[in-house]
Motif scaffolding. Sequence first.
Motif, PDB file in Angstrom:
ATOM      1  N   VAL A   1       0.855  -1.191   0.000  1.00  0.00           N
ATOM      2  CA  VAL A   1       0.000   0.000   0.000  1.00  0.00           C
ATOM      3  C   VAL A   1       0.890   1.240   0.000  1.00  0.00           C
ATOM      4  O   VAL A   1       1.759   1.387   0.863  1.00  0.00           O
ATOM      5  CB  VAL A   1      -0.934   0.026   1.227  1.00  0.00           C
ATOM      6  N   MET A   2       0.666   2.137  -0.987  1.00  0.00           N
ATOM      7  CA  MET A   2       1.468   3.352  -1.108  1.00  0.00           C
ATOM      8  C   MET A   2       0.609   4.599  -0.911  1.00  0.00           C
ATOM      9  O   MET A   2      -0.540   4.651  -1.363  1.00  0.00           O
ATOM     10  CB  MET A   2       2.160   3.414  -2.474  1.00  0.00           C
ATOM     11  N   GLN A   3       1.198   5.592  -0.247  1.00  0.00           N
ATOM     12  CA  GLN A   3       0.552   6.890  -0.064  1.00  0.00           C
ATOM     13  C   GLN A   3       1.625   7.973  -0.159  1.00  0.00           C
ATOM     14  O   GLN A   3       2.646   7.912   0.531  1.00  0.00           O
ATOM     15  CB  GLN A   3      -0.143   6.972   1.295  1.00  0.00           C
TER      16      GLN A   3
ATOM     17  N   VAL B   1       5.237   6.810  -0.476  1.00  0.00           N
ATOM     18  CA  VAL B   1       5.823   6.019   0.620  1.00  0.00           C
ATOM     19  C   VAL B   1       5.012   4.745   0.810  1.00  0.00           C
ATOM     20  O   VAL B   1       3.772   4.764   0.716  1.00  0.00           O
ATOM     21  CB  VAL B   1       5.838   6.833   1.930  1.00  0.00           C
ATOM     22  N   VAL B   2       5.692   3.617   1.079  1.00  0.00           N
ATOM     23  CA  VAL B   2       5.005   2.373   1.414  1.00  0.00           C
ATOM     24  C   VAL B   2       4.559   2.461   2.867  1.00  0.00           C
ATOM     25  O   VAL B   2       5.392   2.567   3.785  1.00  0.00           O
ATOM     26  CB  VAL B   2       5.920   1.147   1.222  1.00  0.00           C
ATOM     27  N   VAL B   3       3.240   2.461   3.100  1.00  0.00           N
ATOM     28  CA  VAL B   3       2.717   2.595   4.460  1.00  0.00           C
ATOM     29  C   VAL B   3       2.330   1.252   5.070  1.00  0.00           C
ATOM     30  O   VAL B   3       2.199   1.144   6.295  1.00  0.00           O
ATOM     31  CB  VAL B   3       1.503   3.560   4.501  1.00  0.00           C
ATOM     32  N   GLU B   4       2.150   0.226   4.223  1.00  0.00           N
ATOM     33  CA  GLU B   4       1.797  -1.104   4.738  1.00  0.00           C
ATOM     34  C   GLU B   4       2.058  -2.140   3.659  1.00  0.00           C
ATOM     35  O   GLU B   4       1.878  -1.876   2.470  1.00  0.00           O
ATOM     36  CB  GLU B   4       0.325  -1.144   5.168  1.00  0.00           C
ATOM     37  N   HIS B   5       2.486  -3.321   4.083  1.00  0.00           N
ATOM     38  CA  HIS B   5       2.664  -4.415   3.127  1.00  0.00           C
ATOM     39  C   HIS B   5       2.551  -5.736   3.878  1.00  0.00           C
ATOM     40  O   HIS B   5       2.747  -5.799   5.101  1.00  0.00           O
ATOM     41  CB  HIS B   5       4.023  -4.321   2.416  1.00  0.00           C
TER      42      HIS B   5
ATOM     43  N   ASN C   1      -7.035  -7.493   8.402  1.00  0.00           N
ATOM     44  CA  ASN C   1      -6.553  -6.806   9.593  1.00  0.00           C
ATOM     45  C   ASN C   1      -5.612  -5.660   9.211  1.00  0.00           C
ATOM     46  O   ASN C   1      -4.427  -5.673   9.565  1.00  0.00           O
ATOM     47  CB  ASN C   1      -5.844  -7.814  10.507  1.00  0.00           C
ATOM     48  N   PRO C   2      -6.114  -4.671   8.486  1.00  0.00           N
ATOM     49  CA  PRO C   2      -5.253  -3.557   8.064  1.00  0.00           C
ATOM     50  C   PRO C   2      -4.753  -2.768   9.276  1.00  0.00           C
ATOM     51  O   PRO C   2      -5.527  -2.480  10.192  1.00  0.00           O
ATOM     52  CB  PRO C   2      -6.168  -2.713   7.171  1.00  0.00           C
ATOM     53  N   GLN C   3      -3.466  -2.395   9.239  1.00  0.00           N
ATOM     54  CA  GLN C   3      -2.865  -1.707  10.379  1.00  0.00           C
ATOM     55  C   GLN C   3      -2.815  -0.193  10.205  1.00  0.00           C
ATOM     56  O   GLN C   3      -2.943   0.550  11.163  1.00  0.00           O
ATOM     57  CB  GLN C   3      -1.429  -2.244  10.606  1.00  0.00           C
ATOM     58  N   HIS C   4      -2.594   0.262   8.979  1.00  0.00           N
ATOM     59  CA  HIS C   4      -2.409   1.697   8.759  1.00  0.00           C
ATOM     60  C   HIS C   4      -3.764   2.379   8.501  1.00  0.00           C
ATOM     61  O   HIS C   4      -4.623   1.826   7.806  1.00  0.00           O
ATOM     62  CB  HIS C   4      -1.476   1.930   7.572  1.00  0.00           C
ATOM     63  N   PRO C   5      -3.971   3.588   9.014  1.00  0.00           N
ATOM     64  CA  PRO C   5      -5.243   4.294   8.791  1.00  0.00           C
ATOM     65  C   PRO C   5      -5.574   4.487   7.319  1.00  0.00           C
ATOM     66  O   PRO C   5      -6.746   4.425   6.932  1.00  0.00           O
ATOM     67  CB  PRO C   5      -5.017   5.650   9.482  1.00  0.00           C
TER      68      PRO C   5
ATOM     69  N   LEU D   1      -8.944   3.208   2.521  1.00  0.00           N
ATOM     70  CA  LEU D   1      -9.155   2.692   1.164  1.00  0.00           C
ATOM     71  C   LEU D   1     -10.146   1.527   1.166  1.00  0.00           C
ATOM     72  O   LEU D   1     -11.017   1.430   0.298  1.00  0.00           O
ATOM     73  CB  LEU D   1      -7.832   2.233   0.549  1.00  0.00           C
ATOM     74  N   ILE D   2     -10.006   0.648   2.155  1.00  0.00           N
ATOM     75  CA  ILE D   2     -10.912  -0.505   2.232  1.00  0.00           C
ATOM     76  C   ILE D   2     -12.338  -0.042   2.541  1.00  0.00           C
ATOM     77  O   ILE D   2     -13.307  -0.528   1.956  1.00  0.00           O
ATOM     78  CB  ILE D   2     -10.408  -1.501   3.298  1.00  0.00           C
ATOM     79  N   ALA D   3     -12.448   0.949   3.440  1.00  0.00           N
ATOM     80  CA  ALA D   3     -13.779   1.451   3.801  1.00  0.00           C
ATOM     81  C   ALA D   3     -14.458   2.161   2.641  1.00  0.00           C
ATOM     82  O   ALA D   3     -15.686   2.236   2.583  1.00  0.00           O
ATOM     83  CB  ALA D   3     -13.658   2.411   4.994  1.00  0.00           C
ATOM     84  N   ALA D   4     -13.655   2.677   1.680  1.00  0.00           N
ATOM     85  CA  ALA D   4     -14.221   3.419   0.547  1.00  0.00           C
ATOM     86  C   ALA D   4     -14.793   2.510  -0.525  1.00  0.00           C
ATOM     87  O   ALA D   4     -15.475   2.982  -1.441  1.00  0.00           O
ATOM     88  CB  ALA D   4     -13.155   4.328  -0.065  1.00  0.00           C
TER      89      ALA D   4
END
Length: 540
Positions: free
Chosen positions: A230-232, A235-239, A248-252, A257-260
């Motif tokens: 996942v990039m924002q 920057v890679v914020v989660e992988h 179980n996503p960790q980064h807000p 993105l998942i909630a959207a």
Amino acid sequence: MSSSEPILTVDRLSVRLPPGADRTHAITEVSLSVAENELVCIVGESGSGKSMLANTIMRLLPESVTTDGGRMLFGGRDLCTATAAEMRRIRGADIAMVFQEPMTALNPLRTIGDQIGEVLDIHTDLSKADIRSRVQSLLSDVNIPDPLRAAKAYPHELSGGQRQRAMIAMALALDPKLLIADEPTTALDVTTQAQILKLIRELQQRRKTAVLFITHDFGVVAEIADRVVVMQHGVVVEHGPAKQVLRNPQHPYTRQLIAAVPPVAAPLPRKLSDETILALSGITKTYRTGGFLGRGARVTHAVRDVSLTLPKGATLGIVGESGSGKSTLARCIIRLLDPDAGSILIDGQDWARLSRGEIRGRTRQMQMVFQDPFASLNPRRKAAELVAQGPIIHGTPRHQALAEARELFELVGLDPSAADRFPHEFSGGQRQRIGLARALALKPAVLVADEPVSALDVSVQAQVLRLLTDLRERLGLSIIFITHDLRVAAQICDLVAVMKDGVVVEHGLTGDVFGRPQHPYTQALLEAIPGGDFARTAQN
């Protein structure tokens, strides 16, 4: 998922942007790897740096953009330091790329067969006969019907899905070790999208190819990914493994993105008005092209005997694949096209019988929001002028129209101070808001929206959908909403009509049509949605 050594390792890679950009680096210290027979999805919105990363790996950056630290290890060599000659040998043969828009990536003046054959001609010693045979085999591998005919066709003679398949065939021509797919399904219908995703997954597993798949859609990720990055903002914020990131996503930002991603299930139905504001009866539109003195003419029945009603203050969704007739129907309703037969009753008046001059005098009743706001906005005029243009034509004093345009900017969620910018100075979501403001400037009773969110990121898409819902409530708008995205239709539409080959095959309350589909075509569309009801399963 493969446990073998990585084919590609990106290690703390940074890419510097030229002076004057909105940030100093397009990507900052990005690290990831892709192994044989593994499919890694890079997810993020526009501006996250995911496409820039793909172009950096391919060494397709403009001269003003440079790498600024880090390594890209492929086959024992660092692609950052490879010469131009070495990269020409690597591209196509070892690393191949499938681009988002095949119509711009393919040469419109050459046949599909010639363009795939050129790759083989440059990189191999095959004879012309062997190249022709190999082209046929490749087109067959990507499930293009009638490969011989497709090889002789020009890009514009193929459908969007077939063009994308041809691009995949070209990318796989030399059996690359790594395939980079940059948003290859973004603009495709759900069934075509499902076919392309299945095809890429099957080819990857059959050929043991490593795949780096770029997308902004977590539904696609749920369908095909082994691992997710996942990039924002570069920057890679989660992988991590796909199931872990999805459940179980960790980064807000990942959670955002998942909630959207809209769920497939429609919300509880609203009470609809008994008053009908728009009634279509027997609308028919046929295209006739080619032929000499009537011989060999091609006849396309784009819309056939369509009858629908729109209650006042409601949203009627028209869904279907490309070629189903939904956009032609929208253009007939707004009278950009003249229907061959039928009536279009608005407040008891038949628009189908009005002359062009009479239509121009009544455009306050109905306005349209187009799919591509950049193509529909004059690039040489400022945003405020574009929004004020309609009222000015209809007699509103210029100063008053410009003042109202700034008020509309605030209404659609834009900063009124930005009204003096040109269209290219806005993002895609902002341009779509300008298109909405322009349509609302004439205070229409009916708004026809043709695929208004199809090219937007999921979070921007969610913002525009919330805006449309809010405007419908505040202004009492009645909306015709054209889309091929059933998730979107489920969330915004009170009623839905499903079109196939110009015919409405099923219609009714959205919850009924999507919850208990009766027609096999509606069932096929719902089954083809990438990730299924991903939004619901991700929350459980």
